[in-house]
Motif scaffolding. Structure first.
Motif, PDB file in Angstrom:
ATOM      1  N   MET A   1      10.275  -3.767  50.818  1.00  0.00           N
ATOM      2  CA  MET A   1       9.522  -3.203  49.697  1.00  0.00           C
ATOM      3  C   MET A   1       8.421  -2.294  50.243  1.00  0.00           C
ATOM      4  N   LYS A   2       8.297  -1.119  49.615  1.00  0.00           N
ATOM      5  CA  LYS A   2       7.286  -0.147  50.078  1.00  0.00           C
ATOM      6  C   LYS A   2       6.042  -0.206  49.190  1.00  0.00           C
ATOM      7  N   LEU A   3       4.908   0.015  49.804  1.00  0.00           N
ATOM      8  CA  LEU A   3       3.661   0.125  49.032  1.00  0.00           C
ATOM      9  C   LEU A   3       3.057   1.501  49.297  1.00  0.00           C
ATOM     10  N   ARG A   4       2.875   2.247  48.228  1.00  0.00           N
ATOM     11  CA  ARG A   4       2.297   3.600  48.304  1.00  0.00           C
ATOM     12  C   ARG A   4       1.006   3.597  47.509  1.00  0.00           C
ATOM     13  N   VAL A   5      -0.059   4.156  48.066  1.00  0.00           N
ATOM     14  CA  VAL A   5      -1.310   4.317  47.316  1.00  0.00           C
ATOM     15  C   VAL A   5      -1.643   5.809  47.250  1.00  0.00           C
ATOM     16  N   ASP A   6      -1.705   6.341  46.031  1.00  0.00           N
ATOM     17  CA  ASP A   6      -2.101   7.740  45.837  1.00  0.00           C
ATOM     18  C   ASP A   6      -3.590   7.768  45.494  1.00  0.00           C
ATOM     19  N   LEU A   7      -4.395   8.439  46.322  1.00  0.00           N
ATOM     20  CA  LEU A   7      -5.841   8.480  46.091  1.00  0.00           C
ATOM     21  C   LEU A   7      -6.173   9.306  44.848  1.00  0.00           C
ATOM     22  N   LEU A   8      -5.201  10.131  44.420  1.00  0.00           N
ATOM     23  CA  LEU A   8      -5.260  10.865  43.152  1.00  0.00           C
ATOM     24  C   LEU A   8      -3.844  10.889  42.579  1.00  0.00           C
ATOM     25  N   PRO A   9      -3.672  11.053  41.263  1.00  0.00           N
ATOM     26  CA  PRO A   9      -2.318  11.039  40.680  1.00  0.00           C
ATOM     27  C   PRO A   9      -1.495  12.247  41.137  1.00  0.00           C
ATOM     28  N   HIS A  10      -0.378  11.966  41.845  1.00  0.00           N
ATOM     29  CA  HIS A  10       0.447  13.073  42.356  1.00  0.00           C
ATOM     30  C   HIS A  10       1.771  13.184  41.609  1.00  0.00           C
ATOM     31  N   ARG A 124       8.490   1.800  35.428  1.00  0.00           N
ATOM     32  CA  ARG A 124       7.628   0.772  34.834  1.00  0.00           C
ATOM     33  C   ARG A 124       6.186   1.149  35.144  1.00  0.00           C
ATOM     34  N   VAL A 125       5.333   1.181  34.121  1.00  0.00           N
ATOM     35  CA  VAL A 125       3.933   1.559  34.316  1.00  0.00           C
ATOM     36  C   VAL A 125       3.022   0.443  33.809  1.00  0.00           C
ATOM     37  N   LEU A 126       2.100  -0.010  34.682  1.00  0.00           N
ATOM     38  CA  LEU A 126       1.163  -1.079  34.354  1.00  0.00           C
ATOM     39  C   LEU A 126      -0.257  -0.545  34.560  1.00  0.00           C
ATOM     40  N   LEU A 127      -1.201  -1.095  33.801  1.00  0.00           N
ATOM     41  CA  LEU A 127      -2.594  -0.706  33.974  1.00  0.00           C
ATOM     42  C   LEU A 127      -3.317  -1.809  34.749  1.00  0.00           C
ATOM     43  N   ARG A 139       2.508  -9.208  38.800  1.00  0.00           N
ATOM     44  CA  ARG A 139       3.456  -8.605  37.851  1.00  0.00           C
ATOM     45  C   ARG A 139       4.222  -7.460  38.502  1.00  0.00           C
ATOM     46  N   ALA A 140       3.518  -6.619  39.269  1.00  0.00           N
ATOM     47  CA  ALA A 140       4.168  -5.482  39.941  1.00  0.00           C
ATOM     48  C   ALA A 140       5.191  -5.982  40.956  1.00  0.00           C
ATOM     49  N   LYS A 141       4.811  -7.019  41.676  1.00  0.00           N
ATOM     50  CA  LYS A 141       5.732  -7.576  42.689  1.00  0.00           C
ATOM     51  C   LYS A 141       7.001  -8.104  42.017  1.00  0.00           C
ATOM     52  N   ALA A 142       6.822  -8.733  40.852  1.00  0.00           N
ATOM     53  CA  ALA A 142       7.968  -9.319  40.137  1.00  0.00           C
ATOM     54  C   ALA A 142       8.887  -8.245  39.567  1.00  0.00           C
ATOM     55  N   LEU A 143       8.316  -7.098  39.179  1.00  0.00           N
ATOM     56  CA  LEU A 143       9.106  -6.051  38.504  1.00  0.00           C
ATOM     57  C   LEU A 143       9.732  -5.055  39.475  1.00  0.00           C
ATOM     58  N   ALA A 144       9.056  -4.800  40.618  1.00  0.00           N
ATOM     59  CA  ALA A 144       9.482  -3.711  41.503  1.00  0.00           C
ATOM     60  C   ALA A 144      10.795  -4.011  42.202  1.00  0.00           C
ATOM     61  N   VAL A 145      11.575  -2.949  42.414  1.00  0.00           N
ATOM     62  CA  VAL A 145      12.862  -3.068  43.113  1.00  0.00           C
ATOM     63  C   VAL A 145      12.691  -2.590  44.561  1.00  0.00           C
ATOM     64  N   GLY A 168      -7.444  -1.203  47.242  1.00  0.00           N
ATOM     65  CA  GLY A 168      -7.489  -2.039  48.453  1.00  0.00           C
ATOM     66  C   GLY A 168      -7.449  -3.522  48.115  1.00  0.00           C
ATOM     67  N   VAL A 169      -8.156  -3.909  47.074  1.00  0.00           N
ATOM     68  CA  VAL A 169      -8.148  -5.315  46.634  1.00  0.00           C
ATOM     69  C   VAL A 169      -6.729  -5.712  46.218  1.00  0.00           C
ATOM     70  N   ILE A 170      -6.080  -4.847  45.434  1.00  0.00           N
ATOM     71  CA  ILE A 170      -4.719  -5.159  44.961  1.00  0.00           C
ATOM     72  C   ILE A 170      -3.718  -5.133  46.121  1.00  0.00           C
ATOM     73  N   ALA A 171      -3.873  -4.183  47.044  1.00  0.00           N
ATOM     74  CA  ALA A 171      -2.980  -4.114  48.215  1.00  0.00           C
ATOM     75  C   ALA A 171      -3.102  -5.385  49.057  1.00  0.00           C
ATOM     76  N   GLU A 172      -4.332  -5.875  49.180  1.00  0.00           N
ATOM     77  CA  GLU A 172      -4.571  -7.122  49.934  1.00  0.00           C
ATOM     78  C   GLU A 172      -3.813  -8.275  49.277  1.00  0.00           C
ATOM     79  N   TYR A 173      -3.878  -8.361  47.932  1.00  0.00           N
ATOM     80  CA  TYR A 173      -3.148  -9.417  47.205  1.00  0.00           C
ATOM     81  C   TYR A 173      -1.648  -9.258  47.424  1.00  0.00           C
ATOM     82  N   LEU A 174      -1.173  -8.037  47.319  1.00  0.00           N
ATOM     83  CA  LEU A 174       0.270  -7.799  47.469  1.00  0.00           C
ATOM     84  C   LEU A 174       0.741  -8.204  48.864  1.00  0.00           C
ATOM     85  N   LEU A 175      -0.057  -7.902  49.885  1.00  0.00           N
ATOM     86  CA  LEU A 175       0.314  -8.275  51.260  1.00  0.00           C
ATOM     87  C   LEU A 175       0.329  -9.790  51.421  1.00  0.00           C
ATOM     88  N   ALA A 176      -0.520 -10.472  50.667  1.00  0.00           N
ATOM     89  CA  ALA A 176      -0.532 -11.944  50.715  1.00  0.00           C
ATOM     90  C   ALA A 176       0.715 -12.511  50.032  1.00  0.00           C
TER      91      ALA A 176
END
Ligand code: MLT
Length: 252
Positions: A1-10, A124-127, A139-145, A168-176
């Motif tokens: 599974m890949k994790l991408r963080v866009d510092l601005l919406p691309h 799928r788009v979540l806020l 939720r993102a982990k459960a939905l993502a392919v 960064g907080v959410i990425a830390e959770y996802l890595l856990a």
């Protein structure tokens, strides 16, 4: 599974997208649904929002347009309420209200625009915000392919420290939650998360945090700095029935 963080919406998303606008749109969106709102409609412009305020073609005896009572309008420009809207974009104020049975129509400077960019390609788009960080990650982990993309709204086309910190907080959770291959955006967010102090220090030190403080909206900064107080995640509904508006509902 890949994790991408866009510092601005691309744009150009292929899978699950978490849209972040900590100060304040996504924090307020979570609060509206927490306070009983049935759904949210994130519009592409203030005009689309105002056009939904009235019942189409319906007038009272005096010939005045008749209000669509099911809808309330919340949004800002320059941090203050848009003329003709019912209220601004304050999560603190929203947390004191009861929105049972209402649909909140939202339009803000950066947050709602970021959601529209995400929805152009994301399946799928979540806020997400700090207030629902853990639940949004799960939720993102459960939905993502294949990929989870975290999209930071920023401010007027410029990177916002507060959004990258929350990413960064959410990425830390996802890595856990399991192994992920991360891009440089995610590494920047994780580095900031580990170096920018606690959430309130990070949000208060951000440019938009300081702008809100100057506007007398410091309570919103403190409200938005609460981490994982909510298990509610606004998810883009499969039913999109209004032109220029994205419907979001609560997933708990
Ligand atoms: C935005 O969308 O730019 C923010 O939510 C602005 C704000 O509410 O201060």
């Amino acid at each position: 599974m890949k994790l991408r963080v866009d510092l601005l919406p691309h744009g150009n998303y292929s899978d699950t997208v978490l849209v972040i606008d900590v100060l304040r749109a996504t924090t307020t969106a979570v609060t509206y649904l927490e306070r009983g709102a049935e759904s949210l409609l994130l519009t592409s412009s203030p005009d689309v929002a105002l056009s939904l305020k009235w019942q189409p073609g319906v007038h009272d005896d005096a010939g005045e347009a008749v209000r669509n009572e099911q809808y309330l309008l919340g949004g800002e420009r320059g941090g203050l309420a848009i003329p003709g809207f019912d209220f601004g974009n304050s999560p603190q104020e929203a947390s004191q209200q009861n929105f049972t049975g209402k649909t909140i129509i939202m339009n803000t400077t950066n947050g709602t625009a970021a959601a529209h960019i995400a929805a152009q390609s994301g399946s799928r788009v979540l806020l997400a915000s700090l207030t629902n960080a853990h639940a949004a990650a799960r939720r993102a982990k459960a939905l993502a392919v294949e990929e989870i993309a975290i999209v930071c709204a920023g401010t007027d086309g410029r990177v916002g420290l507060e959004d990258v910190y929350a990413a960064g907080v959410i990425a830390e959770y996802l890595l856990a939650l399991g192994e992920l291959s991360v891009d440089d955006g995610a590494r920047i967010a994780l580095t900031l998360r580990r170096s920018a102090g606690n959430p309130l220090e990070a949000l208060s030190s951000s440019q938009h945090g300081q702008t809100l403080e100057k506007l007398g909206l410091g309570e919103d900064v403190r409200y938005a700095a609460q981490v994982s107080e909510s298990t509610l995640v606004p998810v883009m509904s499969e039913v999109q029935d209004i032109e220029g508006a994205l419907r979001f509902v609560a997933a708990t």
